[in-house]
Write a protein that holds these residues in place. Structure first.
Motif, PDB file in Angstrom:
ATOM      1  N   LEU A  24      34.447  40.805  35.151  1.00 10.90           N
ATOM      2  CA  LEU A  24      34.191  39.389  35.419  1.00 10.90           C
ATOM      3  C   LEU A  24      35.185  38.866  36.455  1.00 10.90           C
ATOM      4  N   ALA A  25      36.446  39.222  36.295  1.00 14.18           N
ATOM      5  CA  ALA A  25      37.471  38.802  37.260  1.00 14.18           C
ATOM      6  C   ALA A  25      37.161  39.345  38.651  1.00 14.18           C
ATOM      7  N   ASN A  26      36.701  40.582  38.723  1.00 18.83           N
ATOM      8  CA  ASN A  26      36.337  41.181  40.012  1.00 18.83           C
ATOM      9  C   ASN A  26      35.226  40.406  40.710  1.00 18.83           C
ATOM     10  N   ASN A 123      23.923  34.818  39.148  1.00 21.04           N
ATOM     11  CA  ASN A 123      23.168  35.955  38.626  1.00 21.04           C
ATOM     12  C   ASN A 123      23.581  37.247  39.328  1.00 21.04           C
ATOM     13  N   GLU A 124      23.714  37.183  40.637  1.00 21.05           N
ATOM     14  CA  GLU A 124      24.130  38.358  41.416  1.00 21.05           C
ATOM     15  C   GLU A 124      25.499  38.863  40.954  1.00 21.05           C
ATOM     16  N   ARG A 125      26.423  37.958  40.731  1.00 20.83           N
ATOM     17  CA  ARG A 125      27.777  38.337  40.316  1.00 20.83           C
ATOM     18  C   ARG A 125      27.820  38.879  38.887  1.00 20.83           C
ATOM     19  N   LEU A 126      27.085  38.246  37.979  1.00 23.13           N
ATOM     20  CA  LEU A 126      27.057  38.747  36.602  1.00 23.13           C
ATOM     21  C   LEU A 126      26.393  40.119  36.533  1.00 23.13           C
ATOM     22  N   LEU A 127      25.303  40.296  37.280  1.00 25.00           N
ATOM     23  CA  LEU A 127      24.646  41.610  37.310  1.00 25.00           C
ATOM     24  C   LEU A 127      25.565  42.671  37.911  1.00 25.00           C
TER      25      LEU A 127
END
Length: 140
Positions: A24-26, A123-127
């Protein structure tokens, strides 16, 4: 539309929690809230309820730039923030489940054009975070 993105990883629960935080931090998310559902069940409902549930943690993940965009576009979006991420493992499980809210849920509840862009980016970041976890330790 599914309201959650779900993966399973072969990591032990505590390691999965640590790796979820890292990924998540990344992706630019910080953890604003943490709800240990297992501990809450144990305190409020008893040891048996907690043991039946197993390990269960809800992280409230926030990307400040995306949150700002969402709240600027529609202040009521605060009702849907932060993005919940669940890490859970039942007592008999051999893998750990990781779930993230699908931010497209916001789009379904809003008429604001600015929300679509925010939802797409979140959404892109969580995926990407889930893919990084699954790519290293996939069991499903």
């Amino acid at each position: 539309m599914d309201y959650a993105h779900t993966i399973t990883v072969s990591l032990p629960y505590e390691e999965a929690v640590s790796r979820v935080r890292e990924e998540l931090a990344n992706q630019g998310f910080g953890v604003l809230t943490e709800i240990n559902v297992h501990a809450t069940f144990e305190t409020k409902l008893g040891v048996e309820s907690a043991q039946a549930l197993g390990d269960y943690l809800i992280l409230g993940a926030c990307n400040p730039a995306l949150a700002e965009q969402a709240l600027t576009a529609e202040p009521d979006m605060g009702l849907l923030l932060p993005c919940n991420v669940v890490i859970r493992r039942s007592p008999s499980a051999t893998s750990t489940t990781v779930q993230a809210i699908n931010p497209q849920t916001m789009v379904q509840l809003s008429n604001s054009p600015g929300i679509q862009n925010v939802a797409n980016q979140a959404n892109e970041r969580l995926l990407a975070a889930l893919a990084a976890l699954q790519g290293e330790n996939s069991s499903n």
